[in-house]
Design a protein around this motif. Structure first.
Motif, PDB file in Angstrom:
ATOM      1  N   MET A  86      29.837  55.282  35.642  1.00 54.67           N
ATOM      2  CA  MET A  86      30.753  55.880  34.670  1.00 54.67           C
ATOM      3  C   MET A  86      32.001  56.412  35.368  1.00 54.67           C
ATOM      4  O   MET A  86      33.110  56.264  34.858  1.00 54.67           O
ATOM      5  CB  MET A  86      30.068  57.015  33.902  1.00 54.67           C
ATOM      6  N   THR A  87      31.827  57.032  36.519  1.00 55.56           N
ATOM      7  CA  THR A  87      32.974  57.557  37.261  1.00 55.56           C
ATOM      8  C   THR A  87      33.888  56.430  37.721  1.00 55.56           C
ATOM      9  O   THR A  87      35.117  56.533  37.635  1.00 55.56           O
ATOM     10  CB  THR A  87      32.495  58.378  38.468  1.00 55.56           C
ATOM     11  N   GLU A  88      33.315  55.346  38.183  1.00 54.96           N
ATOM     12  CA  GLU A  88      34.113  54.207  38.636  1.00 54.96           C
ATOM     13  C   GLU A  88      34.837  53.524  37.468  1.00 54.96           C
ATOM     14  O   GLU A  88      35.939  53.018  37.634  1.00 54.96           O
ATOM     15  CB  GLU A  88      33.235  53.189  39.358  1.00 54.96           C
ATOM     16  N   CYS A  89      34.219  53.512  36.299  1.00 57.99           N
ATOM     17  CA  CYS A  89      34.835  52.850  35.145  1.00 57.99           C
ATOM     18  C   CYS A  89      35.987  53.650  34.555  1.00 57.99           C
ATOM     19  O   CYS A  89      36.798  53.103  33.810  1.00 57.99           O
ATOM     20  CB  CYS A  89      33.783  52.573  34.074  1.00 57.99           C
ATOM     21  N   ILE A  90      36.074  54.930  34.877  1.00 55.43           N
ATOM     22  CA  ILE A  90      37.197  55.736  34.403  1.00 55.43           C
ATOM     23  C   ILE A  90      38.470  55.338  35.149  1.00 55.43           C
ATOM     24  O   ILE A  90      39.573  55.494  34.644  1.00 55.43           O
ATOM     25  CB  ILE A  90      36.900  57.238  34.593  1.00 55.43           C
ATOM     26  N   ASP A  91      38.314  54.776  36.323  1.00 62.23           N
ATOM     27  CA  ASP A  91      39.451  54.409  37.155  1.00 62.23           C
ATOM     28  C   ASP A  91      40.375  53.428  36.429  1.00 62.23           C
ATOM     29  O   ASP A  91      39.946  52.639  35.598  1.00 62.23           O
ATOM     30  CB  ASP A  91      38.937  53.779  38.454  1.00 62.23           C
ATOM     31  N   ALA A  92      41.641  53.473  36.774  1.00 63.01           N
ATOM     32  CA  ALA A  92      42.631  52.576  36.165  1.00 63.01           C
ATOM     33  C   ALA A  92      42.377  51.135  36.596  1.00 63.01           C
ATOM     34  O   ALA A  92      41.905  50.878  37.702  1.00 63.01           O
ATOM     35  CB  ALA A  92      44.039  52.995  36.579  1.00 63.01           C
ATOM     36  N   PRO A  93      42.684  50.166  35.748  1.00 65.16           N
ATOM     37  CA  PRO A  93      42.524  48.763  36.125  1.00 65.16           C
ATOM     38  C   PRO A  93      43.503  48.365  37.237  1.00 65.16           C
ATOM     39  O   PRO A  93      44.516  49.025  37.444  1.00 65.16           O
ATOM     40  CB  PRO A  93      42.802  47.994  34.843  1.00 65.16           C
ATOM     41  N   ILE A  94      43.173  47.290  37.907  1.00 61.55           N
ATOM     42  CA  ILE A  94      43.990  46.783  39.015  1.00 61.55           C
ATOM     43  C   ILE A  94      44.855  45.644  38.502  1.00 61.55           C
ATOM     44  O   ILE A  94      44.383  44.765  37.780  1.00 61.55           O
ATOM     45  CB  ILE A  94      43.074  46.283  40.155  1.00 61.55           C
ATOM     46  N   TYR A  95      46.116  45.641  38.900  1.00 61.24           N
ATOM     47  CA  TYR A  95      47.016  44.545  38.529  1.00 61.24           C
ATOM     48  C   TYR A  95      46.909  43.473  39.605  1.00 61.24           C
ATOM     49  O   TYR A  95      47.237  43.686  40.757  1.00 61.24           O
ATOM     50  CB  TYR A  95      48.456  45.052  38.417  1.00 61.24           C
ATOM     51  N   ASN A  96      46.439  42.279  39.232  1.00 59.97           N
ATOM     52  CA  ASN A  96      46.225  41.216  40.211  1.00 59.97           C
ATOM     53  C   ASN A  96      47.366  40.198  40.253  1.00 59.97           C
ATOM     54  O   ASN A  96      47.191  39.097  40.737  1.00 59.97           O
ATOM     55  CB  ASN A  96      44.892  40.506  39.949  1.00 59.97           C
ATOM     56  N   GLY A  97      48.514  40.541  39.734  1.00 62.22           N
ATOM     57  CA  GLY A  97      49.654  39.647  39.754  1.00 62.22           C
ATOM     58  C   GLY A  97      49.962  39.037  38.403  1.00 62.22           C
ATOM     59  O   GLY A  97      51.106  38.741  38.099  1.00 62.22           O
ATOM     60  N   SER A  98      48.930  38.837  37.593  1.00 60.22           N
ATOM     61  CA  SER A  98      49.164  38.244  36.278  1.00 60.22           C
ATOM     62  C   SER A  98      48.642  39.111  35.134  1.00 60.22           C
ATOM     63  O   SER A  98      49.141  39.040  34.028  1.00 60.22           O
ATOM     64  CB  SER A  98      48.525  36.857  36.205  1.00 60.22           C
ATOM     65  N   ARG A  99      47.604  39.921  35.415  1.00 62.56           N
ATOM     66  CA  ARG A  99      47.040  40.757  34.353  1.00 62.56           C
ATOM     67  C   ARG A  99      46.296  41.934  34.972  1.00 62.56           C
ATOM     68  O   ARG A  99      46.009  41.946  36.165  1.00 62.56           O
ATOM     69  CB  ARG A  99      46.115  39.957  33.454  1.00 62.56           C
ATOM     70  N   LEU A 100      45.974  42.894  34.111  1.00 61.59           N
ATOM     71  CA  LEU A 100      45.183  44.039  34.548  1.00 61.59           C
ATOM     72  C   LEU A 100      43.709  43.674  34.484  1.00 61.59           C
ATOM     73  O   LEU A 100      43.241  43.063  33.522  1.00 61.59           O
ATOM     74  CB  LEU A 100      45.462  45.248  33.655  1.00 61.59           C
ATOM     75  N   THR A 101      42.976  44.039  35.496  1.00 61.60           N
ATOM     76  CA  THR A 101      41.563  43.692  35.552  1.00 61.60           C
ATOM     77  C   THR A 101      40.774  44.784  36.272  1.00 61.60           C
ATOM     78  O   THR A 101      41.332  45.588  37.003  1.00 61.60           O
ATOM     79  CB  THR A 101      41.359  42.339  36.256  1.00 61.60           C
ATOM     80  N   HIS A 102      39.480  44.797  36.034  1.00 63.21           N
ATOM     81  CA  HIS A 102      38.566  45.689  36.744  1.00 63.21           C
ATOM     82  C   HIS A 102      37.723  44.844  37.684  1.00 63.21           C
ATOM     83  O   HIS A 102      37.327  43.731  37.354  1.00 63.21           O
ATOM     84  CB  HIS A 102      37.621  46.408  35.780  1.00 63.21           C
TER      85      HIS A 102
END
Length: 139
Positions: free
Chosen positions: A79-95
């Motif tokens: 749950m703590t890790e899922c609160i983190d903001a998504p990562i931008y991989n160059g084309s879209r935001l992802t977890h």
């Protein structure tokens, strides 16, 4: 909102700041954790539960607590890790879900080692379990 500050937003959408018919996943997860913790206390108070002695430290080990902490440690870490903001991989935001689940599983495995301590027959196996616990915690 209306100019007076009361009522519904002008766009017609319902405001979820004050009241909502949906509960957040984090809220539900937190309530589940609290419920399990409370039920563990109730079980420890109302029923006889196994208590072992750690052969190396000589301390009492309440096994039901370790049975509670093992899944909850992984769940709370996830749950703590899922609160983190998504990562931008160059084309879209992802977890990075694999990393999040791996970290939560390692946290649970590290906590599970605490359950094994009173069952270790000698200091050598106790130290091996402690090393495994520390390694899985730091990964």
């Amino acid at each position: 909102f209306t100019p007076s500050g009361r009522g519904t937003p002008k766009s017609g959408r319902r405001s979820y700041l004050i009241s909502s018919s949906r509960a957040s996943g984090i809220l539900v997860g937190g309530l589940v954790v609290q419920f399990i913790a409370i039920m563990t206390v109730v079980i420890m108070v109302a029923f006889p539960v196994p208590v072992m002695i750690d052969p190396v430290l000589g301390s009492r080990v309440h096994l039901i607590r370790w049975c509670e902490w093992t899944p909850l440690a992984g769940f709370m870490t996830l749950m703590t890790e899922c609160i983190d903001a998504p990562i931008y991989n160059g084309s879209r935001l992802t977890h990075d879900w694999k990393a999040k689940f791996f970290l939560a599983a390692n946290e649970s495995l590290s906590t599970l080692c605490g359950l094994f301590f009173p069952f270790c027959p000698n200091a050598f196996t106790w130290y091996v379990v402690m090393i495994i616990s520390c390694v899985t915690y730091t990964v």
